[in-house]
Design a protein around this motif. Sequence first.
Motif, PDB file in Angstrom:
ATOM      1  N   ALA A 105      -0.885   6.775   3.785  1.00 47.11           N
ATOM      2  CA  ALA A 105       0.408   7.444   3.611  1.00 47.11           C
ATOM      3  C   ALA A 105       1.403   6.513   2.919  1.00 47.11           C
ATOM      4  O   ALA A 105       2.142   6.925   2.012  1.00 47.11           O
ATOM      5  CB  ALA A 105       0.953   7.891   4.961  1.00 47.11           C
ATOM      6  N   PHE A 106       1.418   5.257   3.340  1.00 49.41           N
ATOM      7  CA  PHE A 106       2.289   4.286   2.678  1.00 49.41           C
ATOM      8  C   PHE A 106       1.917   4.140   1.205  1.00 49.41           C
ATOM      9  O   PHE A 106       2.797   4.122   0.329  1.00 49.41           O
ATOM     10  CB  PHE A 106       2.196   2.922   3.364  1.00 49.41           C
ATOM     11  N   LEU A 107       0.632   4.033   0.920  1.00 44.39           N
ATOM     12  CA  LEU A 107       0.194   3.860  -0.471  1.00 44.39           C
ATOM     13  C   LEU A 107       0.620   5.036  -1.341  1.00 44.39           C
ATOM     14  O   LEU A 107       1.056   4.849  -2.484  1.00 44.39           O
ATOM     15  CB  LEU A 107      -1.325   3.681  -0.522  1.00 44.39           C
ATOM     16  N   ARG A 108       0.492   6.242  -0.814  1.00 44.68           N
ATOM     17  CA  ARG A 108       0.901   7.422  -1.583  1.00 44.68           C
ATOM     18  C   ARG A 108       2.393   7.370  -1.921  1.00 44.68           C
ATOM     19  O   ARG A 108       2.795   7.660  -3.056  1.00 44.68           O
ATOM     20  CB  ARG A 108       0.591   8.697  -0.800  1.00 44.68           C
ATOM     21  N   VAL A 109       3.198   7.021  -0.931  1.00 46.72           N
ATOM     22  CA  VAL A 109       4.643   6.927  -1.163  1.00 46.72           C
ATOM     23  C   VAL A 109       4.948   5.839  -2.190  1.00 46.72           C
ATOM     24  O   VAL A 109       5.765   6.028  -3.094  1.00 46.72           O
ATOM     25  CB  VAL A 109       5.390   6.657   0.163  1.00 46.72           C
ATOM     26  N   ALA A 110       4.282   4.709  -2.065  1.00 45.76           N
ATOM     27  CA  ALA A 110       4.519   3.603  -2.994  1.00 45.76           C
ATOM     28  C   ALA A 110       4.181   3.994  -4.431  1.00 45.76           C
ATOM     29  O   ALA A 110       4.945   3.703  -5.362  1.00 45.76           O
ATOM     30  CB  ALA A 110       3.708   2.388  -2.568  1.00 45.76           C
ATOM     31  N   LEU A 111       3.053   4.661  -4.621  1.00 45.74           N
ATOM     32  CA  LEU A 111       2.671   5.088  -5.962  1.00 45.74           C
ATOM     33  C   LEU A 111       3.647   6.116  -6.517  1.00 45.74           C
ATOM     34  O   LEU A 111       4.057   6.047  -7.683  1.00 45.74           O
ATOM     35  CB  LEU A 111       1.250   5.667  -5.943  1.00 45.74           C
ATOM     36  N   GLN A 112       4.017   7.068  -5.683  1.00 49.71           N
ATOM     37  CA  GLN A 112       4.908   8.134  -6.137  1.00 49.71           C
ATOM     38  C   GLN A 112       6.286   7.594  -6.507  1.00 49.71           C
ATOM     39  O   GLN A 112       6.834   7.926  -7.566  1.00 49.71           O
ATOM     40  CB  GLN A 112       5.048   9.200  -5.054  1.00 49.71           C
ATOM     41  N   GLU A 113       6.838   6.744  -5.648  1.00 50.83           N
ATOM     42  CA  GLU A 113       8.211   6.293  -5.864  1.00 50.83           C
ATOM     43  C   GLU A 113       8.329   5.239  -6.962  1.00 50.83           C
ATOM     44  O   GLU A 113       9.409   5.076  -7.539  1.00 50.83           O
ATOM     45  CB  GLU A 113       8.805   5.772  -4.553  1.00 50.83           C
ATOM     46  N   THR A 114       7.257   4.545  -7.253  1.00 49.29           N
ATOM     47  CA  THR A 114       7.314   3.539  -8.332  1.00 49.29           C
ATOM     48  C   THR A 114       6.815   4.078  -9.662  1.00 49.29           C
ATOM     49  O   THR A 114       6.961   3.408 -10.686  1.00 49.29           O
ATOM     50  CB  THR A 114       6.484   2.288  -7.964  1.00 49.29           C
ATOM     51  N   GLY A 115       6.225   5.268  -9.661  1.00 49.09           N
ATOM     52  CA  GLY A 115       5.663   5.796 -10.902  1.00 49.09           C
ATOM     53  C   GLY A 115       4.445   5.035 -11.364  1.00 49.09           C
ATOM     54  O   GLY A 115       4.116   5.017 -12.556  1.00 49.09           O
ATOM     55  N   ALA A 116       3.735   4.417 -10.420  1.00 46.74           N
ATOM     56  CA  ALA A 116       2.553   3.621 -10.759  1.00 46.74           C
ATOM     57  C   ALA A 116       1.377   4.522 -11.111  1.00 46.74           C
ATOM     58  O   ALA A 116       1.324   5.688 -10.716  1.00 46.74           O
ATOM     59  CB  ALA A 116       2.193   2.701  -9.594  1.00 46.74           C
ATOM     60  N   ARG A 117       0.405   3.970 -11.812  1.00 51.95           N
ATOM     61  CA  ARG A 117      -0.736   4.736 -12.289  1.00 51.95           C
ATOM     62  C   ARG A 117      -1.901   4.572 -11.319  1.00 51.95           C
ATOM     63  O   ARG A 117      -2.778   3.720 -11.515  1.00 51.95           O
ATOM     64  CB  ARG A 117      -1.124   4.276 -13.701  1.00 51.95           C
ATOM     65  N   GLY A 118      -1.885   5.378 -10.258  1.00 50.25           N
ATOM     66  CA  GLY A 118      -2.946   5.298  -9.270  1.00 50.25           C
ATOM     67  C   GLY A 118      -2.973   6.511  -8.375  1.00 50.25           C
ATOM     68  O   GLY A 118      -2.054   7.341  -8.378  1.00 50.25           O
ATOM     69  N   SER A 119      -4.049   6.625  -7.585  1.00 49.41           N
ATOM     70  CA  SER A 119      -4.183   7.692  -6.598  1.00 49.41           C
ATOM     71  C   SER A 119      -4.910   7.128  -5.389  1.00 49.41           C
ATOM     72  O   SER A 119      -5.647   6.142  -5.488  1.00 49.41           O
ATOM     73  CB  SER A 119      -4.953   8.893  -7.180  1.00 49.41           C
ATOM     74  N   VAL A 120      -4.685   7.763  -4.239  1.00 49.49           N
ATOM     75  CA  VAL A 120      -5.221   7.269  -2.969  1.00 49.49           C
ATOM     76  C   VAL A 120      -6.362   8.164  -2.513  1.00 49.49           C
ATOM     77  O   VAL A 120      -6.265   9.396  -2.564  1.00 49.49           O
ATOM     78  CB  VAL A 120      -4.118   7.237  -1.893  1.00 49.49           C
ATOM     79  N   HIS A 121      -7.431   7.540  -2.052  1.00 44.66           N
ATOM     80  CA  HIS A 121      -8.591   8.253  -1.535  1.00 44.66           C
ATOM     81  C   HIS A 121      -8.843   7.784  -0.099  1.00 44.66           C
ATOM     82  O   HIS A 121      -9.150   6.609   0.115  1.00 44.66           O
ATOM     83  CB  HIS A 121      -9.820   7.974  -2.404  1.00 44.66           C
ATOM     84  N   VAL A 122      -8.682   8.693   0.845  1.00 44.49           N
ATOM     85  CA  VAL A 122      -8.868   8.333   2.253  1.00 44.49           C
ATOM     86  C   VAL A 122     -10.361   8.406   2.552  1.00 44.49           C
ATOM     87  O   VAL A 122     -10.906   9.445   2.916  1.00 44.49           O
ATOM     88  CB  VAL A 122      -8.057   9.258   3.177  1.00 44.49           C
ATOM     89  N   LEU A 123     -11.024   7.271   2.361  1.00 42.76           N
ATOM     90  CA  LEU A 123     -12.472   7.188   2.481  1.00 42.76           C
ATOM     91  C   LEU A 123     -12.860   5.856   3.104  1.00 42.76           C
ATOM     92  O   LEU A 123     -12.156   4.850   2.934  1.00 42.76           O
ATOM     93  CB  LEU A 123     -13.137   7.242   1.091  1.00 42.76           C
ATOM     94  N   ARG A 124     -13.993   5.842   3.773  1.00 42.73           N
ATOM     95  CA  ARG A 124     -14.602   4.564   4.102  1.00 42.73           C
ATOM     96  C   ARG A 124     -15.191   3.990   2.808  1.00 42.73           C
ATOM     97  O   ARG A 124     -15.636   4.739   1.924  1.00 42.73           O
ATOM     98  CB  ARG A 124     -15.709   4.740   5.136  1.00 42.73           C
ATOM     99  N   ILE A 125     -15.195   2.688   2.689  1.00 44.37           N
ATOM    100  CA  ILE A 125     -15.665   2.062   1.451  1.00 44.37           C
ATOM    101  C   ILE A 125     -17.091   2.479   1.126  1.00 44.37           C
ATOM    102  O   ILE A 125     -17.420   2.764  -0.033  1.00 44.37           O
ATOM    103  CB  ILE A 125     -15.551   0.531   1.555  1.00 44.37           C
ATOM    104  N   GLU A 126     -17.947   2.548   2.139  1.00 46.47           N
ATOM    105  CA  GLU A 126     -19.346   2.874   1.873  1.00 46.47           C
ATOM    106  C   GLU A 126     -19.533   4.309   1.389  1.00 46.47           C
ATOM    107  O   GLU A 126     -20.577   4.640   0.804  1.00 46.47           O
ATOM    108  CB  GLU A 126     -20.204   2.621   3.115  1.00 46.47           C
ATOM    109  N   ASP A 127     -18.525   5.170   1.585  1.00 44.26           N
ATOM    110  CA  ASP A 127     -18.607   6.552   1.113  1.00 44.26           C
ATOM    111  C   ASP A 127     -17.999   6.732  -0.276  1.00 44.26           C
ATOM    112  O   ASP A 127     -18.151   7.796  -0.887  1.00 44.26           O
ATOM    113  CB  ASP A 127     -17.891   7.491   2.091  1.00 44.26           C
ATOM    114  N   ALA A 128     -17.316   5.719  -0.764  1.00 39.70           N
ATOM    115  CA  ALA A 128     -16.575   5.866  -2.013  1.00 39.70           C
ATOM    116  C   ALA A 128     -17.443   6.082  -3.250  1.00 39.70           C
ATOM    117  O   ALA A 128     -17.057   6.848  -4.139  1.00 39.70           O
ATOM    118  CB  ALA A 128     -15.658   4.656  -2.216  1.00 39.70           C
ATOM    119  N   PRO A 129     -18.614   5.430  -3.391  1.00 39.34           N
ATOM    120  CA  PRO A 129     -19.390   5.641  -4.622  1.00 39.34           C
ATOM    121  C   PRO A 129     -19.754   7.099  -4.889  1.00 39.34           C
ATOM    122  O   PRO A 129     -19.855   7.510  -6.054  1.00 39.34           O
ATOM    123  CB  PRO A 129     -20.638   4.775  -4.402  1.00 39.34           C
TER     124      PRO A 129
END
Length: 220
Positions: A105-129
């Motif tokens: 939730a913090f990461l989403r707010v940080a990306l949105q409010e700074t206009g940064a080029r990213g998106s957040v995926h709520v995943l365990r690392i081993e599930d990300a691939p």
Amino acid sequence: MMASQTSGINGLRVSRETQDRLEHFTQLFLKWARTINLVAPSTLGDLGNRHIRDSAQIYQLAPGPKTWIDLGSGGGFPGVITSILLAEISDGWVHLVESNQKKAAFLRVALQETGARGSVHVLRIEDAPAKLPACDAISARAVADLSLLLQFIAPWMSSGSTRAFFHKGRDYEAEIAKARGRYDFDLVKHQSIVEADSVILEVTRMQQLSQGAGAINVAG
């Protein structure tokens, strides 16, 4: 109109807009850190040096419009910082992988409010691939030891063109020795410009070995 070049980070010249984004992120971070454990409390007093400048080194080692996957993004280091620096060139993207809902939730707010080029995926690392099958570069900071990180990134490294960058502290040589019997990979050690006893390990051309076979190739 071109953005004015007024500030820098680790010697990298950035626009006033990028500096404003970094400053806004700092304020957001300090606000959220009052209620969520985003980094070790003892390091909050040196946030700019210990975390922001340290994280910016990743982008400086692999600049340009790349697709990144940042593992265990936590408080946004280095993923949000890379995302902000990509906004400077209006290209590239960072996929931030974080399993903790509050940190996500913090990461989403940080990306949105700074206009940064990213998106957040709520995943365990081993599930990300399975969800994020390809990337140009991978980053991770304070997530796991090198052996486990190599296990995590193996699916992405099969293309042979992906590069991985891991912040490591004073015990990094022991981590390399531990990983030596399981994987073969090219390794470049970049001395940290922020912490004298730290490095950033750059991993390429990785493959798993038969038990007890092989060694790590080291370049640089």
